[in-house]
Enzyme design. Sequence first.
Site, PDB file in Angstrom:
ATOM      1  N   MET A  82     -56.561  43.461 -27.384  1.00  0.00           N
ATOM      2  CA  MET A  82     -55.575  43.950 -28.350  1.00  0.00           C
ATOM      3  C   MET A  82     -55.054  45.306 -27.897  1.00  0.00           C
ATOM      4  O   MET A  82     -55.818  46.155 -27.428  1.00  0.00           O
ATOM      5  CB  MET A  82     -56.195  44.043 -29.748  1.00  0.00           C
ATOM      6  CG  MET A  82     -56.388  42.666 -30.389  1.00  0.00           C
ATOM      7  SD  MET A  82     -57.283  42.759 -31.925  1.00  0.00           S
ATOM      8  CE  MET A  82     -58.893  43.231 -31.346  1.00  0.00           C
ATOM      9  N   ALA A  83     -53.760  45.475 -28.040  1.00  0.00           N
ATOM     10  CA  ALA A  83     -53.095  46.707 -27.627  1.00  0.00           C
ATOM     11  C   ALA A  83     -53.507  47.857 -28.552  1.00  0.00           C
ATOM     12  O   ALA A  83     -53.878  47.640 -29.706  1.00  0.00           O
ATOM     13  CB  ALA A  83     -51.586  46.512 -27.699  1.00  0.00           C
ATOM     14  N   SER A 110     -56.873  45.317 -23.052  1.00  0.00           N
ATOM     15  CA  SER A 110     -55.436  45.026 -22.933  1.00  0.00           C
ATOM     16  C   SER A 110     -54.750  45.906 -21.890  1.00  0.00           C
ATOM     17  O   SER A 110     -55.076  47.090 -21.751  1.00  0.00           O
ATOM     18  CB  SER A 110     -54.762  45.247 -24.295  1.00  0.00           C
ATOM     19  OG  SER A 110     -53.360  45.199 -24.189  1.00  0.00           O
ATOM     20  N   TYR A 133     -50.556  41.697 -18.589  1.00  0.00           N
ATOM     21  CA  TYR A 133     -49.177  41.236 -18.780  1.00  0.00           C
ATOM     22  C   TYR A 133     -48.509  41.360 -17.427  1.00  0.00           C
ATOM     23  O   TYR A 133     -48.606  42.409 -16.780  1.00  0.00           O
ATOM     24  CB  TYR A 133     -48.448  42.112 -19.810  1.00  0.00           C
ATOM     25  CG  TYR A 133     -48.685  41.688 -21.238  1.00  0.00           C
ATOM     26  CD1 TYR A 133     -48.199  40.478 -21.711  1.00  0.00           C
ATOM     27  CD2 TYR A 133     -49.381  42.502 -22.121  1.00  0.00           C
ATOM     28  CE1 TYR A 133     -48.412  40.085 -23.029  1.00  0.00           C
ATOM     29  CE2 TYR A 133     -49.602  42.111 -23.438  1.00  0.00           C
ATOM     30  CZ  TYR A 133     -49.105  40.907 -23.882  1.00  0.00           C
ATOM     31  OH  TYR A 133     -49.315  40.517 -25.172  1.00  0.00           O
ATOM     32  N   THR A 159     -51.858  36.857 -19.917  1.00  0.00           N
ATOM     33  CA  THR A 159     -51.290  36.412 -21.195  1.00  0.00           C
ATOM     34  C   THR A 159     -49.969  35.721 -20.934  1.00  0.00           C
ATOM     35  O   THR A 159     -49.032  36.321 -20.392  1.00  0.00           O
ATOM     36  CB  THR A 159     -51.145  37.594 -22.153  1.00  0.00           C
ATOM     37  OG1 THR A 159     -52.458  38.082 -22.423  1.00  0.00           O
ATOM     38  CG2 THR A 159     -50.476  37.175 -23.457  1.00  0.00           C
ATOM     39  N   LYS A 228     -54.248  32.838 -20.838  1.00  0.00           N
ATOM     40  CA  LYS A 228     -54.383  32.983 -22.300  1.00  0.00           C
ATOM     41  C   LYS A 228     -53.076  32.599 -22.989  1.00  0.00           C
ATOM     42  O   LYS A 228     -52.005  33.060 -22.573  1.00  0.00           O
ATOM     43  CB  LYS A 228     -54.720  34.450 -22.634  1.00  0.00           C
ATOM     44  CG  LYS A 228     -54.736  34.768 -24.125  1.00  0.00           C
ATOM     45  CD  LYS A 228     -55.214  36.196 -24.366  1.00  0.00           C
ATOM     46  CE  LYS A 228     -55.350  36.525 -25.840  1.00  0.00           C
ATOM     47  NZ  LYS A 228     -54.073  36.857 -26.488  1.00  0.00           N
ATOM     48  N   HIS A 252     -51.827  33.625 -30.016  1.00  0.00           N
ATOM     49  CA  HIS A 252     -51.659  35.076 -30.134  1.00  0.00           C
ATOM     50  C   HIS A 252     -51.912  35.528 -31.580  1.00  0.00           C
ATOM     51  O   HIS A 252     -51.262  36.425 -32.100  1.00  0.00           O
ATOM     52  CB  HIS A 252     -50.247  35.474 -29.687  1.00  0.00           C
ATOM     53  CG  HIS A 252     -50.148  36.787 -28.977  1.00  0.00           C
ATOM     54  ND1 HIS A 252     -50.103  36.894 -27.598  1.00  0.00           N
ATOM     55  CD2 HIS A 252     -50.078  38.055 -29.429  1.00  0.00           C
ATOM     56  CE1 HIS A 252     -49.988  38.173 -27.256  1.00  0.00           C
ATOM     57  NE2 HIS A 252     -49.982  38.903 -28.361  1.00  0.00           N
ATOM     58  N   ASP A 283     -59.227  31.259 -29.640  1.00  0.00           N
ATOM     59  CA  ASP A 283     -59.170  32.381 -30.589  1.00  0.00           C
ATOM     60  C   ASP A 283     -58.164  32.059 -31.686  1.00  0.00           C
ATOM     61  O   ASP A 283     -57.481  31.031 -31.635  1.00  0.00           O
ATOM     62  CB  ASP A 283     -58.885  33.722 -29.896  1.00  0.00           C
ATOM     63  CG  ASP A 283     -57.419  33.923 -29.486  1.00  0.00           C
ATOM     64  OD1 ASP A 283     -56.525  33.161 -29.929  1.00  0.00           O
ATOM     65  OD2 ASP A 283     -57.155  34.871 -28.712  1.00  0.00           O
ATOM     66  N   GLY A 285     -58.057  33.371 -35.962  1.00  0.00           N
ATOM     67  CA  GLY A 285     -58.642  33.082 -37.272  1.00  0.00           C
ATOM     68  C   GLY A 285     -60.138  32.870 -37.278  1.00  0.00           C
ATOM     69  O   GLY A 285     -60.671  32.320 -38.246  1.00  0.00           O
ATOM     70  N   ARG A 287     -63.300  34.002 -38.240  1.00  0.00           N
ATOM     71  CA  ARG A 287     -63.684  35.049 -39.199  1.00  0.00           C
ATOM     72  C   ARG A 287     -65.141  34.986 -39.627  1.00  0.00           C
ATOM     73  O   ARG A 287     -65.610  35.882 -40.331  1.00  0.00           O
ATOM     74  CB  ARG A 287     -62.804  34.967 -40.461  1.00  0.00           C
ATOM     75  CG  ARG A 287     -61.334  35.220 -40.195  1.00  0.00           C
ATOM     76  CD  ARG A 287     -61.071  36.665 -39.774  1.00  0.00           C
ATOM     77  NE  ARG A 287     -59.673  36.903 -39.448  1.00  0.00           N
ATOM     78  CZ  ARG A 287     -59.155  36.800 -38.216  1.00  0.00           C
ATOM     79  NH1 ARG A 287     -59.922  36.487 -37.184  1.00  0.00           N
ATOM     80  NH2 ARG A 287     -57.880  37.025 -38.007  1.00  0.00           N
TER      81      ARG A 287
HETATM   82  C1  LIG Z   1     -52.826  44.285 -33.058  1.00  0.00           C
HETATM   83  C2  LIG Z   1     -52.921  43.192 -32.039  1.00  0.00           C
HETATM   84  C3  LIG Z   1     -52.596  43.473 -30.716  1.00  0.00           C
HETATM   85  C4  LIG Z   1     -52.685  42.482 -29.770  1.00  0.00           C
HETATM   86  N1  LIG Z   1     -52.427  42.797 -28.472  1.00  0.00           N
HETATM   87  C5  LIG Z   1     -52.589  41.861 -27.510  1.00  0.00           C
HETATM   88  C6  LIG Z   1     -52.436  42.212 -26.154  1.00  0.00           C
HETATM   89  O1  LIG Z   1     -52.167  43.350 -25.803  1.00  0.00           O
HETATM   90  N2  LIG Z   1     -52.582  41.217 -25.241  1.00  0.00           N
HETATM   91  C7  LIG Z   1     -52.907  39.925 -25.594  1.00  0.00           C
HETATM   92  O2  LIG Z   1     -53.040  39.063 -24.741  1.00  0.00           O
HETATM   93  N3  LIG Z   1     -53.097  39.591 -26.884  1.00  0.00           N
HETATM   94  C8  LIG Z   1     -52.961  40.527 -27.842  1.00  0.00           C
HETATM   95  N4  LIG Z   1     -53.195  40.185 -29.145  1.00  0.00           N
HETATM   96  C9  LIG Z   1     -53.639  38.809 -29.497  1.00  0.00           C
HETATM   97  C10 LIG Z   1     -55.179  38.708 -29.458  1.00  0.00           C
HETATM   98  O3  LIG Z   1     -55.669  38.782 -28.152  1.00  0.00           O
HETATM   99  C11 LIG Z   1     -55.688  37.381 -30.043  1.00  0.00           C
HETATM  100  O4  LIG Z   1     -55.041  36.307 -29.384  1.00  0.00           O
HETATM  101  C12 LIG Z   1     -55.496  37.225 -31.555  1.00  0.00           C
HETATM  102  O5  LIG Z   1     -55.538  38.470 -32.205  1.00  0.00           O
HETATM  103  C13 LIG Z   1     -56.602  36.325 -32.094  1.00  0.00           C
HETATM  104  O6  LIG Z   1     -56.424  36.068 -33.445  1.00  0.00           O
HETATM  105  P1  LIG Z   1     -57.189  36.826 -34.645  1.00  0.00           P
HETATM  106  O7  LIG Z   1     -56.635  38.210 -34.704  1.00  0.00           O
HETATM  107  O8  LIG Z   1     -56.797  35.987 -35.822  1.00  0.00           O
HETATM  108  O9  LIG Z   1     -58.674  36.803 -34.381  1.00  0.00           O
HETATM  109  C14 LIG Z   1     -53.096  41.176 -30.127  1.00  0.00           C
HETATM  110  C15 LIG Z   1     -53.420  40.898 -31.458  1.00  0.00           C
HETATM  111  C16 LIG Z   1     -53.352  41.894 -32.404  1.00  0.00           C
HETATM  112  C17 LIG Z   1     -53.740  41.574 -33.811  1.00  0.00           C
HETATM  113  C1  LIG Z   2     -47.933  45.766 -27.207  1.00  0.00           C
HETATM  114  C2  LIG Z   2     -47.947  44.284 -27.421  1.00  0.00           C
HETATM  115  C3  LIG Z   2     -47.661  43.620 -26.132  1.00  0.00           C
HETATM  116  C4  LIG Z   2     -49.254  43.868 -27.974  1.00  0.00           C
HETATM  117  C5  LIG Z   2     -49.294  42.464 -28.468  1.00  0.00           C
HETATM  118  O1  LIG Z   2     -49.522  41.539 -27.715  1.00  0.00           O
HETATM  119  C6  LIG Z   2     -49.137  42.205 -29.866  1.00  0.00           C
HETATM  120  O2  LIG Z   2     -48.739  43.102 -30.627  1.00  0.00           O
HETATM  121  O3  LIG Z   2     -49.366  41.068 -30.268  1.00  0.00           O
END
Ligand SMILES: Cc1cc2nc3c(=O)[nH]c(=O)nc-3n(C[C@H](O)[C@H](O)[C@H](O)COP(=O)(O)O)c2cc1C
Ligand SMILES: CC(C)CC(=O)C(=O)O
Length: 358
Positions: A82-83, A110, A133, A159, A228, A252, A283, A285, A287
Amino acid sequence: MSVAANPASVYDIARLARTMLPGHIWDYLNGGAGQERTLGANRAAFHRLSLVPAVLTDVSRRDLRTTLLGAEVAAPVAVAPMAYHRLAHVDAEPATVRAAGAEGLLCVVSTFASHTLEEIAAEATGPLWFQLYCLRDRGLTKDLVDRARAAGYRALVLTADAPMLGYRDRDIRTGFQLPAHVRPANLAGTTGSGATVAELNSVLVDPSVTWRDVAWLRGLSDLPVVVKGVLRAADAQRAVDHGADGVLVSNHGGRQVDGAIATMRALPAVLDAVGDRCEVYVDGGVRRGTDVLRALASGARAAFVGRPVLWGLAADGEAGVRAVLRVYSEELELTMAACGCPDVTSAGPELLAAGVDD
Ligand SMILES: Cc1cc2nc3c(=O)[nH]c(=O)nc-3n(C[C@H](O)[C@H](O)[C@H](O)COP(=O)(O)O)c2cc1C
Ligand SMILES: CC(C)CC(=O)C(=O)O
């Protein structure tokens, strides 16, 4: 004892996190694309799988350990990339990886981390993978791969489902921009301030990426590659054909395509397509420990967790993330015992029945 120290579920921690964060940041972290139908569908797909416990199987010893591309982990639960963890807490990614390491779990970092990948790796005691990315600047992309390898990351997670950031109603309404103190630290110098997250993304991330780039990436280093964001069986097959060692079934977290298929519904076809040619994870949901067991019984090697990790971080920094991760492992262990599964390989399709009992 505070809720963060002794939570019954990740939702206890979510309630606390909600009180710690400004509304627009909460919305960015928790929101999904469009009307958030897929965000909800990911949860619903877990609810639609009932568990059918086996009895009298001797569960006096319980072993949650597994390996993920050869890395030993304490349980089949991992932290999704996660970013910008700094949006949730000033201690950011270093706190998250310390917590994952302390719980013996894998963490994926990330490209858009708010600390450099080297700073984060310096805090790790458990295995790390680097989420990539593919950037418009392939030289910079290759540099990231070289840096990740040098810093000890054990796999690259490409991703594939976000060539452009999804249409996210909440962020459009708030006009969400990164606060000045939160930046993509791995990409220093490439971005200015005053852009929305989507704009920032589109300046950097290459929307022309194709399967050829998977093979290119595979050839850049000796690190295994996980693709992914796969939802189609044919794409899973292509991932393997282009050298991928793993596939993460993901939408995502419902942030890209509103109406996209729930990940637990997409998982069986992906597993059928790749057989044992690569590891398959899921991935979206996840929880509860009971969800992790459903994922294992469906054939996934591990379940990755996104937002709840940020809830833990927001609620109480490293301790909050540990509390979140512990909730998964503890509930998983007790549920495995009550379902007659002494270890992660004993959860199979006979543990599941389609449908809900209302
Ligand atoms: C705030 C946020 C930022 C995310 N940033 C990225 C990221 O930078 N790269 C990526 O591949 N997935 C990113 N994701 C997706 C997560 O890797 C993941 O696929 C997803 O959050 C899983 O679902 P969940 O939040 O319901 O557990 C992000 C998700 C969230 C919530
Ligand atoms: C900065 C974004 C690329 C992060 C992301 O994947 C997201 O917000 O879902």
